[in-house]
Design a protein around this motif. Structure first.
Motif, PDB file in Angstrom:
ATOM      1  N   GLU A 228       2.552  -4.871   5.577  1.00 36.66           N
ATOM      2  CA  GLU A 228       1.870  -4.189   6.762  1.00 36.66           C
ATOM      3  C   GLU A 228       2.903  -4.246   8.030  1.00 36.66           C
ATOM      4  O   GLU A 228       2.593  -4.339   9.041  1.00 36.66           O
ATOM      5  CB  GLU A 228       0.674  -4.956   7.296  1.00 36.66           C
ATOM      6  CG  GLU A 228      -0.572  -4.557   6.136  1.00 36.66           C
ATOM      7  CD  GLU A 228      -1.917  -5.229   6.593  1.00 36.66           C
ATOM      8  OE1 GLU A 228      -2.150  -5.462   7.814  1.00 36.66           O
ATOM      9  OE2 GLU A 228      -2.717  -5.406   5.885  1.00 36.66           O
TER      10      GLU A 228
ATOM     11  N   ASP B  77       0.878  -1.376   0.136  1.00 39.13           N
ATOM     12  CA  ASP B  77      -0.061   0.121  -0.079  1.00 39.13           C
ATOM     13  C   ASP B  77       0.907   1.110   0.060  1.00 39.13           C
ATOM     14  O   ASP B  77       1.880   1.468   1.098  1.00 39.13           O
ATOM     15  CB  ASP B  77      -0.859  -0.038   1.208  1.00 39.13           C
ATOM     16  CG  ASP B  77      -1.952  -1.064   1.163  1.00 39.13           C
ATOM     17  OD1 ASP B  77      -2.286  -1.531  -0.068  1.00 39.13           O
ATOM     18  OD2 ASP B  77      -2.294  -1.581   2.285  1.00 39.13           O
TER      19      ASP B  77
ATOM     20  N   ARG C 167      -1.826  -1.351  -4.094  1.00 39.43           N
ATOM     21  CA  ARG C 167      -2.688  -0.239  -3.890  1.00 39.43           C
ATOM     22  C   ARG C 167      -1.899   1.132  -4.211  1.00 39.43           C
ATOM     23  O   ARG C 167      -0.866   1.211  -3.300  1.00 39.43           O
ATOM     24  CB  ARG C 167      -3.636  -0.322  -3.010  1.00 39.43           C
ATOM     25  CG  ARG C 167      -4.875  -1.214  -3.050  1.00 39.43           C
ATOM     26  CD  ARG C 167      -5.702  -1.408  -2.123  1.00 39.43           C
ATOM     27  NE  ARG C 167      -5.174  -1.271  -0.642  1.00 39.43           N
ATOM     28  CZ  ARG C 167      -5.912  -1.159   0.349  1.00 39.43           C
ATOM     29  NH1 ARG C 167      -7.293  -0.941   0.345  1.00 39.43           N
ATOM     30  NH2 ARG C 167      -5.377  -1.375   1.503  1.00 39.43           N
TER      31      ARG C 167
ATOM     32  N   GLU D 230      -5.938   3.454   4.849  1.00 39.99           N
ATOM     33  CA  GLU D 230      -7.310   2.967   4.506  1.00 39.99           C
ATOM     34  C   GLU D 230      -8.294   4.363   4.747  1.00 39.99           C
ATOM     35  O   GLU D 230      -9.284   4.228   3.786  1.00 39.99           O
ATOM     36  CB  GLU D 230      -7.961   1.843   5.501  1.00 39.99           C
ATOM     37  CG  GLU D 230      -7.193   0.683   5.412  1.00 39.99           C
ATOM     38  CD  GLU D 230      -7.302   0.015   4.190  1.00 39.99           C
ATOM     39  OE1 GLU D 230      -8.406   0.334   3.287  1.00 39.99           O
ATOM     40  OE2 GLU D 230      -6.463  -1.083   3.828  1.00 39.99           O
TER      41      GLU D 230
ATOM     42  N   LYS E  20      -1.176   1.743   8.332  1.00 41.43           N
ATOM     43  CA  LYS E  20      -2.210   0.997   7.739  1.00 41.43           C
ATOM     44  C   LYS E  20      -3.767   1.651   7.760  1.00 41.43           C
ATOM     45  O   LYS E  20      -4.256   1.866   7.019  1.00 41.43           O
ATOM     46  CB  LYS E  20      -2.437  -0.562   8.368  1.00 41.43           C
ATOM     47  CG  LYS E  20      -3.529  -1.427   7.621  1.00 41.43           C
ATOM     48  CD  LYS E  20      -3.378  -1.682   6.281  1.00 41.43           C
ATOM     49  CE  LYS E  20      -4.593  -2.403   5.839  1.00 41.43           C
ATOM     50  NZ  LYS E  20      -4.592  -2.734   4.338  1.00 41.43           N
ATOM     51  N   GLU E  21      -3.891   2.158   9.006  1.00 40.26           N
ATOM     52  CA  GLU E  21      -4.997   2.744   9.264  1.00 40.26           C
ATOM     53  C   GLU E  21      -5.147   4.088   8.330  1.00 40.26           C
ATOM     54  O   GLU E  21      -6.344   4.570   8.186  1.00 40.26           O
ATOM     55  CB  GLU E  21      -5.275   3.131  10.807  1.00 40.26           C
ATOM     56  CG  GLU E  21      -5.382   1.915  11.580  1.00 40.26           C
ATOM     57  CD  GLU E  21      -5.339   1.995  13.117  1.00 40.26           C
ATOM     58  OE1 GLU E  21      -5.051   3.328  13.375  1.00 40.26           O
ATOM     59  OE2 GLU E  21      -5.587   1.020  13.901  1.00 40.26           O
TER      60      GLU E  21
ATOM     61  N   TRP F 185      -7.800   6.161   1.332  1.00 37.87           N
ATOM     62  CA  TRP F 185      -8.004   5.368   0.095  1.00 37.87           C
ATOM     63  C   TRP F 185      -9.947   5.726   0.165  1.00 37.87           C
ATOM     64  O   TRP F 185     -10.079   5.852  -1.041  1.00 37.87           O
ATOM     65  CB  TRP F 185      -7.851   3.789   0.460  1.00 37.87           C
ATOM     66  CG  TRP F 185      -8.291   3.255  -0.647  1.00 37.87           C
ATOM     67  CD1 TRP F 185      -9.128   2.166  -0.926  1.00 37.87           C
ATOM     68  CD2 TRP F 185      -7.343   3.077  -2.025  1.00 37.87           C
ATOM     69  NE1 TRP F 185      -9.167   1.528  -1.942  1.00 37.87           N
ATOM     70  CE2 TRP F 185      -7.838   1.825  -2.836  1.00 37.87           C
ATOM     71  CE3 TRP F 185      -6.322   3.683  -2.557  1.00 37.87           C
ATOM     72  CZ2 TRP F 185      -7.409   1.667  -4.133  1.00 37.87           C
ATOM     73  CZ3 TRP F 185      -5.854   3.155  -3.657  1.00 37.87           C
ATOM     74  CH2 TRP F 185      -6.556   2.372  -4.533  1.00 37.87           C
ATOM     75  N   GLN F 186     -10.403   5.616   1.212  1.00 41.64           N
ATOM     76  CA  GLN F 186     -11.854   5.823   1.339  1.00 41.64           C
ATOM     77  C   GLN F 186     -12.074   7.288   0.644  1.00 41.64           C
ATOM     78  O   GLN F 186     -13.335   7.397   0.109  1.00 41.64           O
ATOM     79  CB  GLN F 186     -12.388   5.723   2.653  1.00 41.64           C
ATOM     80  CG  GLN F 186     -12.307   4.135   2.991  1.00 41.64           C
ATOM     81  CD  GLN F 186     -13.169   3.221   2.009  1.00 41.64           C
ATOM     82  OE1 GLN F 186     -14.113   3.547   1.274  1.00 41.64           O
ATOM     83  NE2 GLN F 186     -12.491   2.174   1.463  1.00 41.64           N
TER      84      GLN F 186
END
Length: 299
Positions: A247, A152, A194, A283, A279-280, A286-287
């Motif tokens: 991760e 990511d 991603r 995400e 990671k959080e 990404w949203q």
């Protein structure tokens, strides 16, 4: 032993003949001199033989030391979580490094070994952070090659672009091309990749150069989205350029305070709490990103 006695006796007899008959010396003196010469010859032979035995013992001791060190090495490898074959090859390469190699090559190799040893030591001790000066050109490729599950990444114009766009930046450089090739190979291994492009100002996601970059990456199987800086909540704003490998490792390139000077350092972070935070953050970003997937032809 018989051979040495025979040689000493022959030398003494020869000395006796020379001193007694040729030099016409007293018999007692000739006999004494011949015994002395024979004794010296005998002693020299014994010393030569002793020296040979000492050399043999030294060779045996060196071989024993090597065997002991090899056994310790094999035991250490057995206890290590790292690949045994790779380190066995490394050890053999070091042992076989010839004394006749050019001095520059030897010094260069020693610098490489020291640098890699220091890096391995810091990683093995779990320091949580490893850095190098400037922009790294190796870790990013090696980590991509080692990744087995997920990659990511964010890509910002601050780090990978020029000004407020990506034209002429990292993704069109030789280093960027090698990185993309490594990602294609990772994708073929089943790694899910991603990438979130983050752009300053009011960017045009339909810009020709940007569309070319995103289309190429999407064609390589990479999921791509884009985001404007002003869409990012302040709480998520720093740092925004990172790569998260499996991760487990966060890779970050830190720009110099004067952007014209390039990059200040490259940093690897392995602490679980930090990689979880990355990671959080990813995400959430990404949203927030454009769902229209830049680079894909519009309706």
């Amino acid at each position: 032993m018989i051979r040495r006695v025979a040689v000493a006796t022959a030398a003494g007899a020869f000395a006796f003949i020379i001193t007694n008959f040729v030099a016409d010396q007293d018999v007692a003196q000739s006999l004494t001199l011949s015994v002395l010469i024979g004794g010296v010859i005998m002693l020299v032979q014994l010393l030569i033989d002793f020296d040979g035995r000492v050399e043999g013992i030294e060779r045996w001791m060196r071989a024993t030391d090597l065997a002991i060190e090899s056994a310790k090495w094999q035991q250490a490898l057995g206890d290590s979580a790292l690949d045994r074959e790779a380190f066995t090859r490394f050890r053999e390469a070091v042992v076989n490094f010839g004394q006749d190699c050019p001095p520059l090559i030897r010094r260069f190799t020693e610098i490489l070994v020291k640098g890699d040893t220091d890096l391995i030591d810091r990683l093995s001790r779990g320091e949580g952070e490893v850095t190098c000066d400037g922009e790294d050109h190796n870790w990013i490729l090696q980590l991509t090659t080692a990744t087995m599950k997920t990659l990511d990444a964010t890509s910002t114009t601050t780090v990978d672009g020029r000004g407020d766009n990506f034209s002429g930046g990292f993704w069109t450089s030789e280093h960027g091309r090698r990185y993309l090739k490594a990602q294609v190979e990772a994708k073929n291994r089943g790694v899910v990749i991603r990438r979130l492009f983050i752009m300053e100002g009011d960017p045009d996601f339909n810009d020709e150069d940007f569309r070319s970059i995103t289309q190429e990456q999407r064609g390589a199987g990479i999921e791509v989205r884009a985001l404007r800086y002003n869409q990012i909540p302040a709480i998520l704003d720093s740092p925004t350029d990172f790569i998260l490998f499996d991760e487990e490792v966060a890779y970050e390139v830190v720009p110099a305070s004067n952007r014209q000077l390039g990059f200040f350092m490259t940093r690897l972070r392995t602490r679980t709490d930090y990689t979880r935070e990355c990671k959080e953050r990813f995400e959430l970003l990404w949203q927030l990103a454009e769902e229209s997937a830049p680079g894909r032809p519009g309706p």
